[in-house]
Write an enzyme that holds these catalytic residues in place. Structure first.
Site, PDB file in Angstrom:
ATOM      1  N   ASP A   1     -15.317  30.249   0.620  1.00  0.00           N
ATOM      2  CA  ASP A   1     -13.914  30.570   0.373  1.00  0.00           C
ATOM      3  C   ASP A   1     -13.665  32.000   0.842  1.00  0.00           C
ATOM      4  O   ASP A   1     -14.215  32.952   0.289  1.00  0.00           O
ATOM      5  CB  ASP A   1     -13.599  30.431  -1.124  1.00  0.00           C
TER       6      ASP A   1
ATOM      7  N   ASP B   1      -8.083  31.554   2.012  1.00  0.00           N
ATOM      8  CA  ASP B   1      -7.116  31.721   0.935  1.00  0.00           C
ATOM      9  C   ASP B   1      -5.845  32.414   1.434  1.00  0.00           C
ATOM     10  O   ASP B   1      -5.921  33.447   2.118  1.00  0.00           O
ATOM     11  CB  ASP B   1      -7.764  32.554  -0.179  1.00  0.00           C
TER      12      ASP B   1
ATOM     13  N   GLU C   1      -5.159  27.937   3.676  1.00  0.00           N
ATOM     14  CA  GLU C   1      -4.171  27.723   2.622  1.00  0.00           C
ATOM     15  C   GLU C   1      -2.889  28.437   3.050  1.00  0.00           C
ATOM     16  O   GLU C   1      -2.892  29.647   3.273  1.00  0.00           O
ATOM     17  CB  GLU C   1      -4.664  28.286   1.293  1.00  0.00           C
TER      18      GLU C   1
ATOM     19  N   HIS D   1      -8.136  23.682  -7.454  1.00  0.00           N
ATOM     20  CA  HIS D   1      -8.292  24.583  -8.596  1.00  0.00           C
ATOM     21  C   HIS D   1      -6.986  25.247  -9.027  1.00  0.00           C
ATOM     22  O   HIS D   1      -6.921  25.845 -10.101  1.00  0.00           O
ATOM     23  CB  HIS D   1      -9.308  25.676  -8.237  1.00  0.00           C
ATOM     24  N   ASP D   2      -5.950  25.166  -8.192  1.00  0.00           N
ATOM     25  CA  ASP D   2      -4.659  25.788  -8.494  1.00  0.00           C
ATOM     26  C   ASP D   2      -3.616  24.791  -8.972  1.00  0.00           C
ATOM     27  O   ASP D   2      -2.453  25.157  -9.163  1.00  0.00           O
ATOM     28  CB  ASP D   2      -4.102  26.498  -7.251  1.00  0.00           C
TER      29      ASP D   2
END
Length: 606
Positions: A116, A224, A282, A358-359
């Site tokens: 990540d 990210d 993302e 996870h969000d």
């Protein structure tokens, strides 16, 4: 699943040829949120050895790539997305040696590891930022975005503009630094200062981070909020779109900024093109199709794919913040899915397929009915949708067993995420004497909070669901239903053959066996008009390759529906469904078919 193949003439439309085949298009990616995956040392916090311990489980499920959320050294202000050292591991997760062993074991199983990459911002404890804030004359001062204060008519100090903080919209996106008497941009939290990508030294330092992990054996990156790295440089005030709020969403000026594509191409040219990688960016706040294709088009030389937020924003009130509840139905789902499927097919791009991470809240709770009566059927319905669309599949940990949101009975104190804490605190400050507003805030948190996805993985029915030792305390409470929703119950025993886990495993096998159809084949939405019968409940689409065509029918409602086949379609055989094989034999093959609540079907077309 076994499928009878029939010779056929290719229907009109685009078929993606073999020259477009890539391993990362066919891969199944499994996201691991390490703090909640498996704890092997009894401290109540998941760790890298826990990931290594479960590699055989993931391989057996059908996983090709594991993506691990940040495990770098971090103060954990935002669960590791505030990185203090990109080239070291936080002791709570283990050591670099543990990661090296993980990479070795991953490769031994012919799998790959994705790291990540969080490079829009760092931790305020990163050496770069400590140097930057030490003095206005620091050599790293312009590695971050510093601005002087503004003052109102009464002489009160104000931030440089009215942008709202993303993880707490009641607060400004700027943090005052008393020592150097300036504000720094911190879009997410004050502990996460934004890097200044306008500085070429910052960009080169990021390139070095990528090389460090690729040389160590990683096979790519999930990037990210990568589309936030370029900001409009005059930092104007945002438009007022949320009346009554002092601070406003500023994404118009910090998402997909003027130099984004230049810098992504530079990353690709300088680093990624030298390795065989998988990359996914993302990219929140982006709906413009031209912008998306500029990133993921086959000739773009930027990223393989992005996470488009359309589907996971489906229940957000348009133009409002996340903690809202917006009614949606299958018409919204069809619009989103069809748009992204056709966009990538027609303009030679590539999709990522995901309904949770996870969000986000748990997918079975968000898109279906997560009650004990319908949870398994709903989880299988979502599996059918993902495994029959074109794109790279991303499975979030626990999704394969149908893990659901935390119970409504949990007190707000059980929520650990900074976003949840900020939201509930703001609500309490705004409505201190309004019990109805506080109750609504609790309801929204239970439905939308990121905490829902972060409860420990439920491995078995022992204490703490087997996530940590019996005498340890997990960092976050285990979901109360772990005694009957867990991996062990779904992989062994009487119910294993019909479990959500087994359904996922077979569906992934079936997809890989039929990749020319499901990964590379064409797509057509059935009954696209929203005024047709059952438009609000049914999503149906046709997938086809050079020699086969199937119909996928998904009932996104809790009621029985008689659905009519259109355009003279005839089913040769219903080949898969989420109610089991016996149910398939009862289904009509032409004219109309009776769909049970939350039922999904795949039929071979004549």
């Amino acid at each position: 699943m076994s499928v009878q193949k029939k010779a056929r003439t290719q229907p009109p439309g685009l078929y993606v040829g073999t020259d477009k085949h890539r391993w990362w298009k066919e891969a199944v990616v499994y996201q691991i949120y390490p703090a909640s995956f498996l704890d092997t040392n009894g401290d109540g916090w998941g760790d890298v050895p826990g990931i290594t311990k479960k590699l055989d489980y993931l391989k057996d499920l059908g996983v090709d790539v594991i993506w691990v959320s940040p495990i770098y050294k971090s103060p954990q202000a935002d669960m590791g997305y505030d990185i203090a050292d990109y080239e070291d591991i936080d002791p709570s997760y283990g050591t670099l040696a543990d990661v090296d062993n993980l990479i070795k074991e991953v490769k031994k199983r012919d799998m790959k590891l994705v790291m990540d990459l969080v490079v829009n911002h760092t931790s305020d404890q990163h050496a770069w930022f400590l140097d930057s804030r030490s003095s206005k004359t620091s050599s790293k001062r312009d590695w971050y975005i510093w601005k002087p204060a503004k003052y109102d008519a009464d002489g009160n100090r104000q931030p440089p503009n009215n942008w709202a903080m993303i993880l707490g919209e009641a607060n400004p996106a700027w943090t005052w630094d008393e020592g150097s008497q300036e504000y720094y941009l911190s879009l997410f939290t004050p502990e996460q200062p934004d890097l200044n990508w306008e500085n070429p030294d910052v960009r080169e330092a990021v390139h070095d981070v990528l090389r460090f992990w690729l040389d160590r054996g990683a096979s790519g990156f999930r990037m990210d909020v990568i589309n936030l790295i370029s900001k409009v440089q005059d930092f104007p005030d945002a438009d007022v779109v949320v009346p009554g709020n002092k601070y406003q969403p500023g994404d118009k000026y910090f998402a997909n900024g003027p130099r984004l594509h230049e810098w992504l191409k530079d990353i690709n040219r300088q680093v990624l093109s030298k390795y065989d990688t998988i990359t996914v960016g993302e990219m929140p706040f982006v709906r413009d199709e031209d912008e998306i294709i500029r990133v993921v088009g086959a000739e773009s030389e930027e990223l393989n794919m992005i996470f488009a937020f359309d589907l996971v924003d489906i229940d957000n009130v348009p133009g409002d913040f996340k903690f809202t509840l917006h009614q949606w139905d299958a018409r919204d789902l069809k619009r989103i899915v069809s748009r992204l499927q056709r966009l990538m097919l027609e303009r030679d791009g590539w999709n990522s397929l995901f309904v949770g991470n996870h969000d986000q809240p748990r997918s079975v709770s968000r898109y279906t009915d997560d009650s004990d009566e319908w949870r398994e059927i709903g989880a299988k319905l979502l599996c059918m949708m993902q495994t029959t669309l074109a794109g790279t599949i991303y499975v979030y940990q626990g999704e394969e067993i149908g893990m659901r949101n935390v119970p409504p009975s949990w007190d707000p104190e059980e929520y650990k995420d900074i976003e949840s804490i900020n939201f509930f605190k703001k609500n309490a400050e705004m409505y201190p004497d309004n019990a109805e507003k506080r109750a609504y805030a609790r309801k929204v948190m239970q439905r939308k909070a990121r905490d829902n996805a972060r409860t420990p993985v439920q491995w078995d029915d022992t204490t703490h669901a087997g996530f940590t030792s019996a005498n340890s305390k997990p960092w976050m409470r285990v979901n109360d239903n772990y005694t009957y929703v867990n991996v062990a119950a779904q992989t062994s025993g009487a119910s294993a053959s019909t479990s959500v886990h087994t359904f996922w495993k077979r569906s992934l096998e079936y997809r890989k066996e039929n990749k020319y159809l499901y990964v590379y084949g064409d797509f057509e939405l059935i009954n696209p008009d929203n005024d047709t019968k059952n438009a609000a409940e049914i999503m149906a689409y046709r997938r086809w390759s050079k020699d086969r065509a199937v119909l996928v029918v998904l009932n996104f409602s809790g009621k029985e529906i008689e659905w009519e086949l259109v355009n003279g379609m005839k089913i040769d055989k219903w080949i898969a469904g989420n109610y089991g094989e016996v149910n398939l034999e009862e289904k009509a093959k032409s004219a109309s078919v009776l769909l049970k609540p939350w039922e999904g079907l795949i039929g071979e077309l004549e």
